[in-house]
Scaffold this active site. Structure first.
Site, PDB file in Angstrom:
ATOM      1  N   ASP A  14       0.848  -1.194   0.000  1.00 15.56           N
ATOM      2  CA  ASP A  14       0.000   0.000   0.000  1.00 15.56           C
ATOM      3  C   ASP A  14       0.882   1.242   0.000  1.00 15.56           C
ATOM      4  OD1 ASP A  14      -2.286   1.465   0.037  1.00 15.56           O
ATOM      5  OD2 ASP A  14      -2.947   0.839   2.036  1.00 15.56           O
ATOM      6  N   GLY A  17       0.402   5.285  -4.556  1.00 18.85           N
ATOM      7  CA  GLY A  17      -0.153   6.568  -5.006  1.00 18.85           C
ATOM      8  C   GLY A  17       0.417   7.717  -4.197  1.00 18.85           C
ATOM      9  N   ARG A  18       0.428   7.577  -2.870  1.00 21.91           N
ATOM     10  CA  ARG A  18       0.954   8.641  -2.015  1.00 21.91           C
ATOM     11  C   ARG A  18       2.432   8.908  -2.293  1.00 21.91           C
ATOM     12  NH1 ARG A  18      -1.156   5.978   3.241  1.00 21.91           N
ATOM     13  NH2 ARG A  18      -1.715   4.426   1.685  1.00 21.91           N
ATOM     14  N   TRP A  19       3.172   7.847  -2.513  1.00 20.17           N
ATOM     15  CA  TRP A  19       4.612   7.968  -2.797  1.00 20.17           C
ATOM     16  C   TRP A  19       4.820   8.856  -4.027  1.00 20.17           C
ATOM     17  CZ3 TRP A  19       7.833   6.630  -6.894  1.00 20.17           C
ATOM     18  CH2 TRP A  19       9.199   6.524  -6.601  1.00 20.17           C
ATOM     19  N   ARG A  27       0.347   8.993 -10.266  1.00 21.94           N
ATOM     20  CA  ARG A  27       0.243   7.783  -9.433  1.00 21.94           C
ATOM     21  C   ARG A  27       0.880   6.552 -10.097  1.00 21.94           C
ATOM     22  NH1 ARG A  27      -3.417   7.397  -5.495  1.00 21.94           N
ATOM     23  NH2 ARG A  27      -3.863   5.252  -6.083  1.00 21.94           N
ATOM     24  N   HIS A  31       3.204   2.983  -8.995  1.00 23.39           N
ATOM     25  CA  HIS A  31       2.992   1.558  -9.292  1.00 23.39           C
ATOM     26  C   HIS A  31       4.221   0.955  -9.967  1.00 23.39           C
ATOM     27  CE1 HIS A  31      -1.009   2.036  -7.908  1.00 23.39           C
ATOM     28  NE2 HIS A  31      -1.466   2.694  -8.952  1.00 23.39           N
ATOM     29  N   ARG A  66     -11.148   2.190  -9.380  1.00 14.68           N
ATOM     30  CA  ARG A  66     -10.202   3.266  -9.697  1.00 14.68           C
ATOM     31  C   ARG A  66     -10.449   3.778 -11.120  1.00 14.68           C
ATOM     32  NH1 ARG A  66      -4.713   2.369  -6.523  1.00 14.68           N
ATOM     33  NH2 ARG A  66      -5.685   1.627  -4.631  1.00 14.68           N
ATOM     34  N   LEU A 126      10.930 -21.500  -4.251  1.00 10.10           N
ATOM     35  CA  LEU A 126       9.990 -20.547  -3.642  1.00 10.10           C
ATOM     36  C   LEU A 126       8.757 -20.500  -4.538  1.00 10.10           C
ATOM     37  CD1 LEU A 126       9.674 -17.984  -1.601  1.00 10.10           C
ATOM     38  CD2 LEU A 126      10.264 -16.634  -3.615  1.00 10.10           C
ATOM     39  N   ARG A 182      -5.513  -2.505   8.211  1.00 12.74           N
ATOM     40  CA  ARG A 182      -6.728  -3.229   7.812  1.00 12.74           C
ATOM     41  C   ARG A 182      -6.329  -4.476   7.035  1.00 12.74           C
ATOM     42  NH1 ARG A 182      -7.937   2.063   6.273  1.00 12.74           N
ATOM     43  NH2 ARG A 182      -7.172   1.742   4.160  1.00 12.74           N
ATOM     44  N   SER A 184      -8.533  -5.617   4.574  1.00 12.08           N
ATOM     45  CA  SER A 184      -9.078  -5.330   3.238  1.00 12.08           C
ATOM     46  C   SER A 184      -9.419  -6.592   2.433  1.00 12.08           C
ATOM     47  CB  SER A 184      -8.119  -4.447   2.449  1.00 12.08           C
ATOM     48  OG  SER A 184      -7.863  -3.243   3.133  1.00 12.08           O
TER      49      SER A 184
HETATM   50  C1  FPP Z   1      -1.586   0.231  -3.418  1.00 11.12           C
HETATM   51  O1  FPP Z   1      -1.149   1.540  -3.605  1.00 11.12           O
HETATM   52  C2  FPP Z   1      -1.155  -0.637  -4.460  1.00 11.12           C
HETATM   53  C3  FPP Z   1      -1.911  -1.398  -5.321  1.00 11.12           C
HETATM   54  C4  FPP Z   1      -3.003  -0.960  -6.188  1.00 11.12           C
HETATM   55  C5  FPP Z   1      -1.548  -2.813  -5.417  1.00 11.12           C
HETATM   56  C6  FPP Z   1      -0.092  -3.078  -5.719  1.00 11.12           C
HETATM   57  C7  FPP Z   1       0.294  -2.839  -7.102  1.00 11.12           C
HETATM   58  C8  FPP Z   1       1.571  -2.720  -7.488  1.00 11.12           C
HETATM   59  C9  FPP Z   1       2.747  -2.867  -6.587  1.00 11.12           C
HETATM   60  C10 FPP Z   1       1.810  -2.411  -8.918  1.00 11.12           C
HETATM   61  C11 FPP Z   1       2.519  -3.449  -9.668  1.00 11.12           C
HETATM   62  C12 FPP Z   1       1.946  -4.798  -9.579  1.00 11.12           C
HETATM   63  C13 FPP Z   1       2.391  -5.817 -10.328  1.00 11.12           C
HETATM   64  C14 FPP Z   1       2.003  -7.201  -9.994  1.00 11.12           C
HETATM   65  C15 FPP Z   1       3.291  -5.610 -11.451  1.00 11.12           C
HETATM   66  P1  FPP Z   1      -2.241   2.645  -3.695  1.00 11.12           P
HETATM   67  O2  FPP Z   1      -2.369   3.047  -5.136  1.00 11.12           O
HETATM   68  O3  FPP Z   1      -3.502   2.182  -3.035  1.00 11.12           O
HETATM   69  O4  FPP Z   1      -1.566   3.788  -2.859  1.00 11.12           O
HETATM   70  P2  FPP Z   1      -2.301   4.949  -2.063  1.00 11.12           P
HETATM   71  O5  FPP Z   1      -3.073   4.293  -0.941  1.00 11.12           O
HETATM   72  O6  FPP Z   1      -1.162   5.772  -1.574  1.00 11.12           O
HETATM   73  O7  FPP Z   1      -3.178   5.661  -3.047  1.00 11.12           O
END
Ligand code: FPP
Length: 228
Positions: A14, A17-19, A27, A31, A66, A126, A182, A184
């Site tokens: 998680d 997006g914030r990063w 955003r 990812h 989203r 693994l 959470r 989720s």
């Molecule tokens: C949560 O960050 C992240 C996700 C939507 C799931 C994880 C997805 C990745 C790591 C992308 C790459 C995946 C693969 C398998 C190549 P968020 O967008 O919810 O962050 P935020 O809460 O800060 O908005």
């Protein structure tokens, strides 16, 4: 007290997006950076003597809400990730498996997922599991329905466990990044006796060094499984 062994690790990634937003970036950049971290953490796990499986929550059944552009980006990123990763899976003897309802993905992406599973199925060092369009309640409901369809009228816990999508071992440790605390709808059945660890670190900043510290913390815990 004997050291607790970590065989199955699960991670809710998680904070992508914030990063990105903190850096004034789109955003999607978060990812992309997050996908690199999946790669690094998987390599760490494949070099760790105890860990046999690592499960990442990559796309939940709620993530369809989203914006379409972001969803489309995640799908392309997943496809690219699996394509690039095949070499590493083979070199590091890693088996890839998907859980979740991937029927809702494009045919091309479904093929990529199934082919990667097929090509890595004999790898034993693994198992890397990606939860894709996954929801814990949906997984349990599907398992129960398949048992009803097979004629069962009374179910045991063992029946349900074995009807889940993969013959899936219990999770020893769940980590969630970015400060949210959470579950989720992740692995509801398999987390019954799991230890939880929440870190403030945003997923793109997570790394093997922090995971090592978390594992040290986990190994000190006294897991009683309901006993004393
Ligand atoms: C949560 O960050 C992240 C996700 C939507 C799931 C994880 C997805 C990745 C790591 C992308 C790459 C995946 C693969 C398998 C190549 P968020 O967008 O919810 O962050 P935020 O809460 O800060 O908005």
């Amino acid at each position: 007290m004997p050291k607790t062994h970590l065989k199955h690790l699960a991670i809710i990634m998680d904070g992508n997006g914030r990063w990105a937003e903190q850096r004034g970036q789109n955003r999607t950049k978060g990812h992309e950076a997050g996908a690199e971290v999946i790669r690094d953490i998987t390599t760490f796990c494949s070099n760790h003597t105890d860990i046999k499986s690592v499960t990442f929550y990559a796309f939940s059944t709620e993530n369809w809400k989203r914006p379409k552009l972001e969803v489309d980006f995640l799908m392309r990123l997943l496809d690219r990730y699996l394509k690039n990763e095949l070499k590493t899976y083979q070199e590091q003897n890693i088996r890839f498996q998907a859980i979740g309802n991937i029927d809702e993905f494009s045919k091309a992406l479904q093929n990529r997922i199934r082919e990667t599973e097929e090509q890595t199925r004999n790898n034993t060092n693994l198992t890397q599991i990606l939860a894709l369009n996954y929801g814990g309640r949906a997984e349990i409901t599907q398992a129960v329905n398949s048992l009803i369809d097979s004629g069962k009228t009374h179910l045991s816990e063992a029946d349900i466990s074995s009807a889940l999508q993969t013959p899936y071992s219990d999770i020893d440790l769940l980590i969630r990044t970015s400060g949210e605390e959470r579950i989720s709808n992740f692995l509801l059945w398999q987390l019954s006796y799991s230890e939880f660890y929440f870190t403030q670190t945003l997923w793109p900043d997570f790394n093997a060094e922090e995971l090592n510290e978390i594992i040290d913390d986990f190994e000190q815990r006294n897991r009683r499984f309901g006993g004393i």
